[in-house]
Structures are given as C-alpha cells and as structure tokens.
Design an enzyme around this catalytic site. Structure first.
Site, PDB file in Angstrom:
ATOM      1  N   ASP A  97       0.854  -1.191   0.000  1.00 53.85           N
ATOM      2  CA  ASP A  97       0.000   0.000   0.000  1.00 53.85           C
ATOM      3  C   ASP A  97       0.889   1.241   0.000  1.00 53.85           C
ATOM      4  O   ASP A  97       1.109   1.879   1.026  1.00 53.85           O
ATOM      5  CB  ASP A  97      -0.934  -0.011   1.204  1.00 53.85           C
ATOM      6  CG  ASP A  97      -2.117   0.933   0.994  1.00 53.85           C
ATOM      7  OD1 ASP A  97      -2.169   1.581  -0.064  1.00 53.85           O
ATOM      8  OD2 ASP A  97      -2.970   1.010   1.888  1.00 53.85           O
ATOM      9  N   HIS A 205      -8.006   0.572   7.755  1.00 48.93           N
ATOM     10  CA  HIS A 205      -8.271   1.926   7.249  1.00 48.93           C
ATOM     11  C   HIS A 205      -9.577   2.469   7.825  1.00 48.93           C
ATOM     12  O   HIS A 205     -10.548   1.746   7.965  1.00 48.93           O
ATOM     13  CB  HIS A 205      -8.317   1.910   5.717  1.00 48.93           C
ATOM     14  CG  HIS A 205      -6.986   1.578   5.121  1.00 48.93           C
ATOM     15  ND1 HIS A 205      -6.834   0.969   3.907  1.00 48.93           N
ATOM     16  CD2 HIS A 205      -5.733   1.760   5.606  1.00 48.93           C
ATOM     17  CE1 HIS A 205      -5.541   0.797   3.659  1.00 48.93           C
ATOM     18  NE2 HIS A 205      -4.854   1.259   4.682  1.00 48.93           N
ATOM     19  N   HIS A 334       3.267   6.922   5.591  1.00 49.51           N
ATOM     20  CA  HIS A 334       4.147   6.012   6.329  1.00 49.51           C
ATOM     21  C   HIS A 334       4.601   4.810   5.493  1.00 49.51           C
ATOM     22  O   HIS A 334       5.112   3.843   6.051  1.00 49.51           O
ATOM     23  CB  HIS A 334       3.553   5.598   7.683  1.00 49.51           C
ATOM     24  CG  HIS A 334       2.121   5.183   7.677  1.00 49.51           C
ATOM     25  ND1 HIS A 334       1.158   5.817   8.427  1.00 49.51           N
ATOM     26  CD2 HIS A 334       1.491   4.210   7.027  1.00 49.51           C
ATOM     27  CE1 HIS A 334      -0.009   5.226   8.242  1.00 49.51           C
ATOM     28  NE2 HIS A 334       0.169   4.243   7.381  1.00 49.51           N
ATOM     29  N   GLY A 384      -4.216   5.209  16.243  1.00 49.61           N
ATOM     30  CA  GLY A 384      -4.325   4.070  17.153  1.00 49.61           C
ATOM     31  C   GLY A 384      -5.441   3.149  16.692  1.00 49.61           C
ATOM     32  O   GLY A 384      -5.957   3.292  15.591  1.00 49.61           O
ATOM     33  N   SER A 385      -5.836   2.209  17.515  1.00 48.97           N
ATOM     34  CA  SER A 385      -6.956   1.345  17.150  1.00 48.97           C
ATOM     35  C   SER A 385      -8.240   2.162  17.256  1.00 48.97           C
ATOM     36  O   SER A 385      -8.256   3.238  17.848  1.00 48.97           O
ATOM     37  CB  SER A 385      -7.040   0.163  18.103  1.00 48.97           C
ATOM     38  OG  SER A 385      -7.622   0.587  19.319  1.00 48.97           O
ATOM     39  N   SER A 390      -5.653   8.223  19.326  1.00 48.66           N
ATOM     40  CA  SER A 390      -4.580   8.504  18.381  1.00 48.66           C
ATOM     41  C   SER A 390      -3.797   9.707  18.884  1.00 48.66           C
ATOM     42  O   SER A 390      -4.209  10.360  19.832  1.00 48.66           O
ATOM     43  CB  SER A 390      -5.167   8.813  17.007  1.00 48.66           C
ATOM     44  OG  SER A 390      -5.915   7.724  16.543  1.00 48.66           O
ATOM     45  N   HIS A 408       4.396   4.773  13.381  1.00 49.15           N
ATOM     46  CA  HIS A 408       3.243   5.141  12.540  1.00 49.15           C
ATOM     47  C   HIS A 408       1.904   4.799  13.160  1.00 49.15           C
ATOM     48  O   HIS A 408       0.857   5.197  12.669  1.00 49.15           O
ATOM     49  CB  HIS A 408       3.368   4.507  11.159  1.00 49.15           C
ATOM     50  CG  HIS A 408       2.876   3.087  11.083  1.00 49.15           C
ATOM     51  ND1 HIS A 408       3.330   2.092  11.913  1.00 49.15           N
ATOM     52  CD2 HIS A 408       1.974   2.501  10.265  1.00 49.15           C
ATOM     53  CE1 HIS A 408       2.721   0.953  11.597  1.00 49.15           C
ATOM     54  NE2 HIS A 408       1.896   1.173  10.616  1.00 49.15           N
ATOM     55  N   GLY A 409       1.894   4.036  14.224  1.00 49.22           N
ATOM     56  CA  GLY A 409       0.602   3.663  14.812  1.00 49.22           C
ATOM     57  C   GLY A 409       0.848   2.795  16.017  1.00 49.22           C
ATOM     58  O   GLY A 409       1.917   2.853  16.622  1.00 49.22           O
ATOM     59  N   GLY A 411       0.385  -0.714  16.006  1.00 46.89           N
ATOM     60  CA  GLY A 411       0.933  -2.021  15.647  1.00 46.89           C
ATOM     61  C   GLY A 411       0.112  -3.150  16.256  1.00 46.89           C
ATOM     62  O   GLY A 411      -0.308  -3.074  17.413  1.00 46.89           O
TER      63      GLY A 411
END
Lengths: 485, 143
Positions: A97, A205, A334, A384-385, A390, A408-409, A411
């Site tokens: 992506d 997403h 990212h 975040g989730s 976030s 980036h987040g 994980g």
C-alpha cells in the site's frame, strides 16, 4: 522476544544488533523500543531487520520503530537509507500500500456542539466516503484522466475544486511528488485503481471523528501552532492509501525484480520479499517513477476524502467549511521511498530513504516544512486502534538518528484469525456505542479483526518515541465517531 | 474444505495452506481460500457472470501466484467476486499453463458479508510443492 538479551543496549530505548549477528549484514541493526515493547515484539522483527541490513548500499543502520512487527521483507516499522550510487530500491521496503498515510483536519467545533449531530455526521460520512472490500468512489474518471491524476496527485484535485490551496502546503511533498511517470505503470494498475479515488479501503483503514480533551494536550505551544486551541475541540483523522492501484504497482515490480535481481545484477537476498534492483538501474528507475505515481494516487485519494468531509460537515451544520475552521493540519505518509538529504558522519548525502510503517518526522527548521511549521517541527499523525485513541506528535532535531523517522501507529499484537475468534463485531459495536463511540462499518467481521484488544498500547509506543528523541508528544485524541473500512 | 488458515505466520494479514490430489484441485482450493478472506460465506456468490481465464508462466509456483493475482485484479477492476467453474493446469516444455472458466457476481455489501480486501499475494513463505499425496501451497495474502 527471546533473543533480546544478546543485543547491545545503546540507551534506554535503543537496542543494537551487531553486524556479526548474521552473515552478510553490512551495517548493524537498531530497534527503537522500551524494554516492555521489545519483549512483546515477535521474533520476525529481528529476523527481518537484520535481513534488511544485508541490502547493498545501506547506510548507517537498518532501523525498526517502536511499533514494529512482522512484515514482508522489511518489518513493519522498518527504515533503511540507501546510498543512491551503490544502493538498491526494494518494493518490500515500501509496502504494497504505497503512501498509505494519515491526514488530520481541524474543526472549530467543540464536543458539545458535535455530540447531538454525531450519528448524522457519521452516517453521512459513511455514505459519501465509500469503505470496504473493492469499494469504488464517486469521482468518475477516464483511464487517461486517471493517468493525469497519478502524475499530479492532490494538486489535480485542488485544481478541480476538491480542496484548498493551503491543503497542498500542509501535505508531505506538497501533495505531488515530482518525477511520477504514468507510462511506467501497467494498464492493470490503472484498471484496478481508476474507480477508487475517494475511497477508504478496508482492514485497518478508517475515518474518525475525535475530541482533544484539555488533559490530553502535552505541548500547548505546538498544539496551538497545529490549530488545537479550543477546549474539547473536534478533529477528523483518516487513514488510507493508494488502493488497488498502488497494490498492483508494487506487485508488478516485485515480480519483475525477482526475474532480474540475481541473473542480471548478481544480488543475492535472504527473502524474496526483499526483491530489489540497483537504484540507478533501468528497472530501479522505472519502479521509482511508477511508485511515485502510487504516492500521488494516494495523496489524491486523501484529498478527495478531505473534500467530502468538508462537504458533509458543511451540510450538517449549514455553514461554509471555512467558517467551520476545517483547515488541514497535515497529511503524512508512512509507506514510501524518497530521495532526501541527510547528514551522515558530518557529510551531507543524498539518500534513498525507505520507510515502511514508519513516518517521516522532520525537526524544526527543516527546509521542506511550510512556514507555519518551521518553528514547531513537522506534525506527525499516529493512528491508534478504533477503540483507544490517536496522537499528534512533532518531529525533533535529534531525529537525525533515524533519518527523521518515527512510529506510525500502535501495531498489531494479535493476528486477525485470533481477533475474529476473541471478539464479535456486533457486540463490539454495541459496547463501543455505550462508551460514546458511534461506528458505521462496512463489515462486522472486519470490525472484530480491528478490535482495540488486537493492538499494542499506543501510549507505550508514543512514550518510546519520546524517550528515544525521535518525536515528541503534542496531543492525544479520543474517538467519538468512526467510519470503518 | 481443502484449505486452512495459519495463525502463526502473519500477524496483520491472512495466511493459508491449500492442497489437492491434483494441481487443479489445489488451485481451486487456493482460490477459495483467497476469496474466503474477503467474503465470509462463499455460498453467497452466485453465478451471474462467467469469465474465461488463460494464463501461462515459467513454473507452477508462478502460475498459482498469477492466478490468485487475477482474482484480486477482477475484484478491484470489475468488482467481481469469482470462483472456479473449471480449469486445467499443465506443464509442458518448461511452461506452466492454466485454462478454464471462472464464475461469480458483482460484489454487493448488502448480499455478501465482505470482510477485508486482499491487496496482494506476497512471496513471504510462499511455496508450491508436489508431494506424495498431490499438490500443496502456502500463501500469505497482504490485507
């Protein structure tokens, strides 16, 4: 992780794996993590980051960010800078992506103003920003116009009335990376992607309406510079990429690199997902130009989505988006490889920096930053989730140690199959609604796979990036509404 | 169901093993496993469209890879969810060939429980092998 005791601990949050660890390593590898995060990481991270260290032309260290986990070829969270003359370019260092990334938009509305209209907002966003498997969008393009879009990125959208000029300067690369060449892209990639502009996709997403509570502002000066100035201000964050177009570009070149890598260029690799060619080879340059088209497709995708968000807020609140303060904070990728200038041992060098599940995080004063962020450093958006929250961070001067890259987040910490067994989509939605988060999802099974419990704690990841001096906390956002792919 | 999902291989994605007594059976099983990542119940895919398919590649491994990539392509480019009607696979003079017919219908979120998009078939742990019992493959799909 079982092997970490063998690592050299460089600081509280930096763990080095010496190049003697594996035959063929050209540089040491470094994992950025607190001890707790490191222990929770899967062994695949070590295996993959040390494989990356064997790639020709790699400079300094092969790096992995605190949210690292298993990927293909590179770990997710992997960063590698290559010498442009002797180094390689690898689709596995970018991800399928291409330019998957985050965008954050402001409103001048508070939680109290948005809450009564929340369902309406989320329902409208769910209609106007298509999400889910194979989703197609409302922007109807011919193949030939689509080829213009992938060369011009978000600029094409703004030129065609979908966005504001200021959005571009608040997007990495101005929303259009130079050197994209649509003639290097297959017809298949065009056919997969030309109907998908303005769509979220699926998996992790999402598009989220969030609140910044006053107690979650950690750096008032920077929060203010980023436009977060009201108590319980509402912002909109979303996460998506280049859709089928980018996936096809990556697949096309991965398969073609495998054919020439060893036969023509004599490059032996430890994992087929690390397929690569010399950056300056014809194949490497073709991929670089095609991959830039995917970067631009993704900027255009997020630009159209930003435009839809403004339309929806404007319709619901019966005000012009400008009067609702719907400025863009930033758009940052990212999953990319880009040519950048970095100091290496006192020498300014042009390097090809691969970031896969890692965010560029420029420090204050960087020449690529727009005037408005020159003093603060680049806004870094960490998703975040859907349940937890976030962050917005900022780049720091000391970030040069990671070629100005950070996490980036959060994980994943649980596989999709495990998550599906543990969580039920319907119950999750009901529980979340009880807690004040209204979700519209394209798929109930998809929701279960994305449960907050399947992810690492994002607070730990952010803490690690701050301790390691690769980014600093500015504010934490709490979700109240979510459109889930 | 001649396929099973593997939990330990791919944290963020979908990995499966598919098998069959013949190469054809294994190809069908892999196609079903791939489609089942995207659609929870394959029986909800009805036959409203038919599509011929013909591919060739240097070996069976790359042939399966290209076959699965075709299914992903049609899902995005034509919005089609596809299953195998029939197919024939053979290797002759160092070229692997596939010929057959796919069937399926346009994806419809009201009708199909759509789970997650497959972005690509990866080469991570990818393997196609002829064994004593027939054929088997391990595939990790990026989602």
């Amino acid at each position: 992780m079982t092997t970490f005791k063998a690592f050299n601990r460089i600081s509280e949050t930096i763990w080095e794996i010496p190049s003697s660890y594996k035959k063929g390593m050209r540089v040491p590898a470094r994992i950025y993590a607190t001890e707790n995060l490191l222990q929770a990481m899967d062994d695949g991270v070590v295996e993959q980051v040390t494989n990356v260290a064997t790639l020709p032309g790699i400079v300094h260290h092969a790096l992995c960010m605190p949210d690292g986990h298993w990927g293909y070829g590179f770990p997710i969270g992997g960063v590698a800078a290559m010498d442009t003359r002797t180094g390689v370019i690898s689709p596995g260092g970018i991800g399928f992506d291409v330019n998957c990334g985050m965008r954050l938009m402001l409103t001048s509305l508070t939680f109290e103003e948005v809450q009564p209209r929340l369902r309406e907002l989320v329902d409208q966003l769910f209609k106007r920003v298509p999400a889910g498997v194979g989703g197609s969008g409302f922007v109807k393009l011919t193949h030939s116009t689509f080829r213009d879009v992938v060369e011009q990125g978000a600029r094409w959208c703004v030129k065609n009335g979908m966005g504001w000029e200021e959005d571009l300067e608040r997007t990495e690369e101005g929303g259009c990376i130079a050197g994209a060449d649509a003639s290097k892209v297959s017809q298949k990639a065009v056919e997969r992607g030309f109907g998908q502009i303005g769509t979220l996709g699926s998996g992790n997403h999402y598009l989220e309406i969030q609140v910044v509570h006053p107690e979650n502002i950690f750096d008032e000066k920077r929060a203010e510079a980023f436009g977060i100035t009201l108590p319980r201000q509402v912002v909109v964050m979303f996460h998506c990429g280049s859709r089928g177009f980018g996936h096809q570009v990556a697949s096309d070149y991965l398969a073609s690199f495998l054919k020439v890598m060893e036969k023509k260029y004599g490059i032996a690799i430890l994992d087929r997902e690390l397929a690569c060619t010399p950056f300056l080879s014809p194949e490497g340059q073709d991929y670089f130009k095609a991959m830039k088209c995917a970067i631009n497709m993704s900027f255009a995708n997020r630009q159209v989505i930003a435009h839809r968000i403004r339309e929806v807020f404007s319709e619901v609140f019966k005000k012009d988006p400008a009067d609702l303060g719907m400025h863009q904070v930033y758009d940052v990728s990212h999953n990319t490889a880009k040519l950048e200038k970095h100091q290496v041992k006192g020498e300014l060098r042009e390097l090809l920096v691969h970031r896969k599940g890692a965010t560029r995080a420029l420090g204050p004063g960087a020449s690529e930053l727009p005037e408005v962020y020159k003093d603060t450093g680049q806004p870094v958006i960490l998703g975040g989730s859907m349940e937890t929250g976030s962050y917005i961070l900022s780049g720091v001067k000391e970030g040069d140690q990671t070629f100005f890259s950070t996490a980036h987040g959060s994980g994943r910490s649980m596989s999709r199959q495990q998550a599906k067994k543990k969580f039920r989509g319907k119950k999750l939605l009901a529980d979340m609604e009880q807690r004040g988060i209204y979700i519209r999802a394209a798929s109930l099974s998809g929701v279960a796979e994305e449960a907050g419990g399947a992810y690492k704690n994002i607070d730990d990841v952010v803490e690690a990036t701050e301790k390691a001096h690769i980014s600093r906390k500015v504010a934490r956002m709490t979700p109240i509404g979510n459109v889930k792919g | 169901m001649p396929y099973k999902y593997l939990e330990e291989i791919a944290m963020a994605d979908a990995a499966f093993e598919a098998w069959g007594a013949t190469a054809e059976e294994m190809f069908v099983a892999a196609a079903e496993a791939l489609m089942n990542v995207m659609v929870a119940d394959l029986e909800t895919i009805h036959q409203t469209a038919k599509l011929p398919i013909r591919l060739q590649s240097e070996d069976m491994e790359m042939l399966l890879y290209e076959f699965l990539q075709e299914l992903i392509f049609y899902k995005d480019a034509r919005q089609l969810l596809l299953r195998v009607h029939h197919l024939q696979v053979e290797t002759q003079k160092g070229i692997a060939r596939l010929e057959g017919e796919l069937y399926g219908e346009t994806l419809n979120p009201q009708k199909h429980d759509l789970v997650v998009d497959v972005k690509a078939v990866t080469f991570h742990r990818y393997r196609v092998e002829q064994t004593e019992k027939g054929w088997e493959a391990t595939v990790v799909a990026d989602v």
